[in-house]
Scaffold this motif. Structure first.
Motif, PDB file in Angstrom:
ATOM      1  N   LEU A 363      30.994   3.117  -0.605  1.00  0.00           N
ATOM      2  CA  LEU A 363      30.451   2.760   0.713  1.00  0.00           C
ATOM      3  C   LEU A 363      29.048   3.332   0.883  1.00  0.00           C
ATOM      4  CD1 LEU A 363      33.597   3.383   2.984  1.00  0.00           C
ATOM      5  CD2 LEU A 363      32.438   1.180   2.685  1.00  0.00           C
ATOM      6  N   HIS A 364      28.887   4.586   0.489  1.00  0.00           N
ATOM      7  CA  HIS A 364      27.592   5.260   0.589  1.00  0.00           C
ATOM      8  C   HIS A 364      26.530   4.539  -0.239  1.00  0.00           C
ATOM      9  CE1 HIS A 364      24.772   8.642   0.920  1.00  0.00           C
ATOM     10  NE2 HIS A 364      24.562   8.489  -0.377  1.00  0.00           N
ATOM     11  N   GLN A 365      26.898   4.174  -1.453  1.00  0.00           N
ATOM     12  CA  GLN A 365      25.940   3.509  -2.345  1.00  0.00           C
ATOM     13  C   GLN A 365      25.557   2.127  -1.809  1.00  0.00           C
ATOM     14  OE1 GLN A 365      28.204   3.668  -5.983  1.00  0.00           O
ATOM     15  NE2 GLN A 365      27.327   5.656  -6.606  1.00  0.00           N
ATOM     16  N   ASN A 366      26.557   1.388  -1.302  1.00  0.00           N
ATOM     17  CA  ASN A 366      26.270   0.065  -0.735  1.00  0.00           C
ATOM     18  C   ASN A 366      25.341   0.175   0.472  1.00  0.00           C
ATOM     19  OD1 ASN A 366      27.990  -0.985  -2.630  1.00  0.00           O
ATOM     20  ND2 ASN A 366      29.687  -1.360  -1.222  1.00  0.00           N
ATOM     21  N   ARG A 367      25.583   1.192   1.283  1.00  0.00           N
ATOM     22  CA  ARG A 367      24.747   1.388   2.476  1.00  0.00           C
ATOM     23  C   ARG A 367      23.310   1.768   2.078  1.00  0.00           C
ATOM     24  NH1 ARG A 367      29.596   4.915   5.236  1.00  0.00           N
ATOM     25  NH2 ARG A 367      30.721   3.182   6.208  1.00  0.00           N
ATOM     26  N   GLU A 368      23.197   2.722   1.168  1.00  0.00           N
ATOM     27  CA  GLU A 368      21.864   3.161   0.748  1.00  0.00           C
ATOM     28  C   GLU A 368      21.054   2.015   0.155  1.00  0.00           C
ATOM     29  OE1 GLU A 368      22.036   6.603  -1.828  1.00  0.00           O
ATOM     30  OE2 GLU A 368      21.283   7.806  -0.140  1.00  0.00           O
ATOM     31  N   LYS A 369      21.759   1.114  -0.535  1.00  0.00           N
ATOM     32  CA  LYS A 369      21.087   0.016  -1.220  1.00  0.00           C
ATOM     33  C   LYS A 369      20.393  -0.929  -0.232  1.00  0.00           C
ATOM     34  CE  LYS A 369      23.465  -1.465  -4.614  1.00  0.00           C
ATOM     35  NZ  LYS A 369      24.531  -2.161  -5.378  1.00  0.00           N
ATOM     36  N   ILE A 370      21.015  -1.132   0.950  1.00  0.00           N
ATOM     37  CA  ILE A 370      20.450  -2.119   1.880  1.00  0.00           C
ATOM     38  C   ILE A 370      19.565  -1.496   2.954  1.00  0.00           C
ATOM     39  CG2 ILE A 370      22.340  -3.743   1.502  1.00  0.00           C
ATOM     40  CD1 ILE A 370      22.108  -1.935   4.822  1.00  0.00           C
ATOM     41  N   ILE A 371      19.567  -0.167   3.054  1.00  0.00           N
ATOM     42  CA  ILE A 371      18.769   0.480   4.106  1.00  0.00           C
ATOM     43  C   ILE A 371      17.279   0.121   4.023  1.00  0.00           C
ATOM     44  CG2 ILE A 371      17.867   2.733   4.822  1.00  0.00           C
ATOM     45  CD1 ILE A 371      20.732   3.787   4.753  1.00  0.00           C
ATOM     46  N   PRO A 372      16.643   0.132   2.837  1.00  0.00           N
ATOM     47  CA  PRO A 372      15.224  -0.255   2.786  1.00  0.00           C
ATOM     48  C   PRO A 372      14.986  -1.670   3.299  1.00  0.00           C
ATOM     49  CG  PRO A 372      15.874   0.848   0.764  1.00  0.00           C
ATOM     50  CD  PRO A 372      17.131   0.577   1.517  1.00  0.00           C
ATOM     51  N   THR A 373      15.901  -2.596   2.964  1.00  0.00           N
ATOM     52  CA  THR A 373      15.757  -3.973   3.417  1.00  0.00           C
ATOM     53  C   THR A 373      15.914  -4.065   4.932  1.00  0.00           C
ATOM     54  OG1 THR A 373      16.676  -4.768   1.328  1.00  0.00           O
ATOM     55  CG2 THR A 373      16.655  -6.321   3.156  1.00  0.00           C
ATOM     56  N   LEU A 374      16.925  -3.359   5.465  1.00  0.00           N
ATOM     57  CA  LEU A 374      17.143  -3.363   6.910  1.00  0.00           C
ATOM     58  C   LEU A 374      15.941  -2.764   7.633  1.00  0.00           C
ATOM     59  CD1 LEU A 374      18.875  -3.621   9.470  1.00  0.00           C
ATOM     60  CD2 LEU A 374      19.896  -1.403   8.918  1.00  0.00           C
ATOM     61  N   LYS A 375      15.453  -1.631   7.135  1.00  0.00           N
ATOM     62  CA  LYS A 375      14.285  -0.971   7.745  1.00  0.00           C
ATOM     63  C   LYS A 375      13.087  -1.917   7.785  1.00  0.00           C
ATOM     64  CE  LYS A 375      10.941   2.575   6.370  1.00  0.00           C
ATOM     65  NZ  LYS A 375      10.443   3.017   7.670  1.00  0.00           N
ATOM     66  N   GLN A 376      12.812  -2.595   6.663  1.00  0.00           N
ATOM     67  CA  GLN A 376      11.658  -3.491   6.582  1.00  0.00           C
ATOM     68  C   GLN A 376      11.808  -4.675   7.535  1.00  0.00           C
ATOM     69  OE1 GLN A 376       8.877  -2.731   4.563  1.00  0.00           O
ATOM     70  NE2 GLN A 376       8.015  -4.250   5.971  1.00  0.00           N
ATOM     71  N   GLU A 377      13.023  -5.260   7.568  1.00  0.00           N
ATOM     72  CA  GLU A 377      13.236  -6.425   8.430  1.00  0.00           C
ATOM     73  C   GLU A 377      13.145  -6.046   9.902  1.00  0.00           C
ATOM     74  OE1 GLU A 377      16.131 -10.360   8.667  1.00  0.00           O
ATOM     75  OE2 GLU A 377      16.614  -8.731   7.289  1.00  0.00           O
ATOM     76  N   LEU A 378      13.682  -4.885  10.257  1.00  0.00           N
ATOM     77  CA  LEU A 378      13.568  -4.417  11.647  1.00  0.00           C
ATOM     78  C   LEU A 378      12.103  -4.253  12.039  1.00  0.00           C
ATOM     79  CD1 LEU A 378      16.365  -1.668  11.843  1.00  0.00           C
ATOM     80  CD2 LEU A 378      16.253  -3.752  13.220  1.00  0.00           C
ATOM     81  N   GLU A 379      11.341  -3.602  11.190  1.00  0.00           N
ATOM     82  CA  GLU A 379       9.939  -3.333  11.517  1.00  0.00           C
ATOM     83  C   GLU A 379       9.112  -4.608  11.554  1.00  0.00           C
ATOM     84  OE1 GLU A 379       9.988   1.204   9.618  1.00  0.00           O
ATOM     85  OE2 GLU A 379       8.913  -0.411   8.585  1.00  0.00           O
ATOM     86  N   ASP A 380       9.390  -5.545  10.619  1.00  0.00           N
ATOM     87  CA  ASP A 380       8.640  -6.813  10.593  1.00  0.00           C
ATOM     88  C   ASP A 380       8.905  -7.631  11.852  1.00  0.00           C
ATOM     89  OD1 ASP A 380       7.632  -6.114   8.161  1.00  0.00           O
ATOM     90  OD2 ASP A 380       8.939  -7.424   6.980  1.00  0.00           O
ATOM     91  N   GLU A 395      18.586   7.577   7.233  1.00  0.00           N
ATOM     92  CA  GLU A 395      19.049   8.394   6.111  1.00  0.00           C
ATOM     93  C   GLU A 395      20.557   8.598   6.185  1.00  0.00           C
ATOM     94  OE1 GLU A 395      16.820  11.966   6.495  1.00  0.00           O
ATOM     95  OE2 GLU A 395      14.986  11.133   5.606  1.00  0.00           O
ATOM     96  N   LEU A 396      21.164   8.629   5.001  1.00  0.00           N
ATOM     97  CA  LEU A 396      22.602   8.882   4.888  1.00  0.00           C
ATOM     98  C   LEU A 396      22.820  10.154   4.093  1.00  0.00           C
ATOM     99  CD1 LEU A 396      23.967   5.333   3.984  1.00  0.00           C
ATOM    100  CD2 LEU A 396      24.443   6.572   6.082  1.00  0.00           C
ATOM    101  N   SER A 411      21.567   9.395   9.991  1.00  0.00           N
ATOM    102  CA  SER A 411      20.411   9.750  10.822  1.00  0.00           C
ATOM    103  C   SER A 411      19.591   8.476  11.011  1.00  0.00           C
ATOM    104  CB  SER A 411      19.573  10.837  10.136  1.00  0.00           C
ATOM    105  OG  SER A 411      18.401  11.091  10.876  1.00  0.00           O
ATOM    106  N   PHE A 412      19.564   7.963  12.231  1.00  0.00           N
ATOM    107  CA  PHE A 412      18.894   6.699  12.545  1.00  0.00           C
ATOM    108  C   PHE A 412      17.806   7.011  13.573  1.00  0.00           C
ATOM    109  CE2 PHE A 412      18.252   2.411  13.936  1.00  0.00           C
ATOM    110  CZ  PHE A 412      18.804   1.568  12.980  1.00  0.00           C
TER     111      PHE A 412
END
Length: 551
Positions: A363-380, A395-396, A411-412
């Protein structure tokens, strides 16, 4: 999706019946026209609590019905669990009676308000200030991350094992606590158990012992009466068998004269045979009866033991003593084998914790993998909505504790401006910023899971025309895959709806009424022109309205 809404006798609404299509639906109207009333009525049919203040006419019940197309919502299990018939077109109904009582129905079947609310949560997601505050909660933030990471099946498996883990931990604690008491109780329980085992308990033994006791205690009386009976039957001169022989001989001489005499002879012969057999059995029984002081003492001791056990264990039957014995056997067995059971339970715990750790790590690995994509899409997307400097730090951290969603601490953090420090959303984001962040998150979630009908209540409040246009574009895009409603005061948003509805008031000499209608093209132009230029819009406002509608 919501296909029809019918309201009777609610607040300023006397009667309202309106149908909806799929896509992005906008709802407009002047301030105070009754848009909040419409939302209130919808909330009632979705399970919100109500009181008599909602009744327009206090002598008539309020009825609200909402029709939903639910065939794609995977709700079969919900209907089965609540013993309801599944219908692709499901009708929710709420009635508020003048007495103050409330009734709820799903497809005409009465249900509790809790069941109605549970289904309502799966059908409509009404955006509100309260829901915006969910953004600051780790539980909601993790739910967003897990939806994008496609963690649903893994989470379900983890949750199932976590329940088993809690059960094993509880069992182990009980065994350890039991062990601390076991040694104190073992000696006493073993003593009680030996007493019951030595008694060789069996069903019916009390009755058998009591019968044998009576026989042994009355040997002389029994023998005396058996001998009397035997002598009376077989005395050579006056015994019954001797007398019967005389009668038998006499009737034997007559049996050839008629069937009647022959019948009497046969009956005497049968009696003679039976009494002769009884005499033989009396002789055998007499031979077996003898005084046996030793056996008498044994039986008496066994009876006394049973009665002592009855008194000690406060019972009056052998069957209950057997149950007590079985219970003691189990207790003694557990006491004697508790260490082995603790060891086995600890191994069981180690196995499930290993599996839980593996799943939590995945679960941790799956979450970490998509966090950069989520962060970028939110900011864009937030940049498009007038927040170009917004930035997230997500951060997880893996912890040692098994939680309901794994072992992650999340940490969001958010920063709205360049150079500003990061902080929790609820502390550093304004209400308008939170609304835009929620809209962006909903638009992202819509790509990864089947969301229910979304209803945004003035989510565009406080933003400029240009930004509101982009918010409208996001909702319009979402409307391609789901049903989205937006209650808005901004023409830039209203114009992007695939359909537009207007909420308005009408007055007569006696009362005020709220109505709602779907607008045709010319009515949409007029409504948007008024939103742009006031009650008497200039030609430029009309032209702008047409431009917004693309006509």
């Amino acid at each position: 999706m919501l296909t029809n809404l019918s309201i009777k006798n609610y607040a300023l609404i006397e009667t309202l019946d309106v149908s909806f299509d799929s896509g992005f639906i906008t709802i407009t109207g002047e301030t105070g026209a009754g848009k909040s009333i419409l939302l209130g009525a919808l909330s009632l049919v979705l399970g919100k609590r109500a009181d008599l203040s909602v009744l327009r006419n206090k002598d008539t019940k309020c009825i609200i019905e909402a029709d939903f197309q639910v065939k794609n919502y995977r709700l079969h299990s919900f209907f089965e669990e609540n013993d309801l018939d599944f219908e692709p077109l499901t009708i929710l109904r709420r009635e508020i009676l003048p007495s103050g009582k409330s009734r709820a129905f799903i497809n005409d079947t009465p249900v509790t308000l809790n069941v109605l609310a549970n289904l309502g949560d799966r059908l409509v997601d009404i955006h509100s200030q309260h829901q915006t505050l969910q953004l600051a909660e780790n539980e909601f933030q993790l739910k967003v991350i897990d939806a994008i990471a496609m963690n649903q099946e893994l989470l379900a498996s983890y949750s199932k094992e976590l329940i088993e883990h809690k059960t094993i931990v509880k069992d182990l604690e009980e065994l350890i606590n039991y062990k601390s008491q076991a040694n104190k109780e073992l000696e006493y329980n073993s003593f009680l158990l030996k007493e019951l085992q030595d008694a060789k308990l069996k069903v019916g033994m009390l009755e058998e012992l009591e019968q044998e006791y009576e026989q042994l205690n009355n040997v002389e009386t029994i023998l005396e009466n058996l001998q009397t009976a035997s002598q009376t039957l077989n005395n050579e001169e006056i015994g019954i068998l001797s007398q019967l022989q005389i009668i038998k001989q006499a009737l034997g001489k007559l049996s050839g004269f008629s069937k009647e005499y022959q019948g009497l002879f046969q009956r005497i012969e049968s009696v003679t045979i039976e009494l002769d057999d009884i005499f033989s059995e009396l002789e055998q029984v007499s031979e077996r009866v003898e005084a046996n002081p030793k056996r008498f003492e044994q039986v008496n001791t066994q009876l006394q033991l049973l009665h002592n056990l009855f008194k000690k264990h406060q019972t009056d039957s052998v069957e209950q003593l057997q149950e007590i014995r079985n219970d003691l056997e189990e207790k003694v067995d557990v006491s004697l084998n508790v260490d082995a059971k603790i060891e086995a339970k600890e191994k069981e715990l180690q196995l499930i914790e290993k599996s839980l750790n593996n799943k939590a790590k995945e679960l941790h690995q799956n979450r970490e993998k998509i966090i950069p994509t989520l962060k970028q899409e939110l900011e864009d997307k937030l940049a498009l909505l007038g927040m170009p400097s917004s930035s997230f730090k997500i951060e997880l951290t893996l912890t040692k504790e098994f939680k309901s969603t794994g072992k992650d601490d999340l940490s969001f953090l958010f920063s709205a401006n360049k150079g500003s420090s990061y902080g929790e959303l609820k502390k550093v984001a304004s209400g308008g910023e939170l609304s835009r962040i929620m809209l962006v998150i909903k638009s992202i979630l819509a790509k990864f899971e089947k969301l229910p009908t979304l209803m945004f209540d003035e989510i565009d409040t406080g933003v400029s025309g240009e930004i509101s246009s982009k918010m409208g574009s996001i909702m319009k895009q979402m409307g391609k895959n789901m049903q989205v409603y937006s209650i808005t005061h901004l023409p830039q948003v209203a114009a992007q709806g695939s359909s537009q509805y207007k909420v308005f008031k009408q007055e007569n000499e006696e009362a005020t009424f709220t109505h709602m209608k779907q607008l045709e093209l010319d009515e949409r132009i007029a409504e948007l022109s008024e939103m742009l230029g006031g009650k008497n819009p200039a030609s430029s406002a009309v032209a702008h309205a047409k431009e917004l509608l693309g006509v």
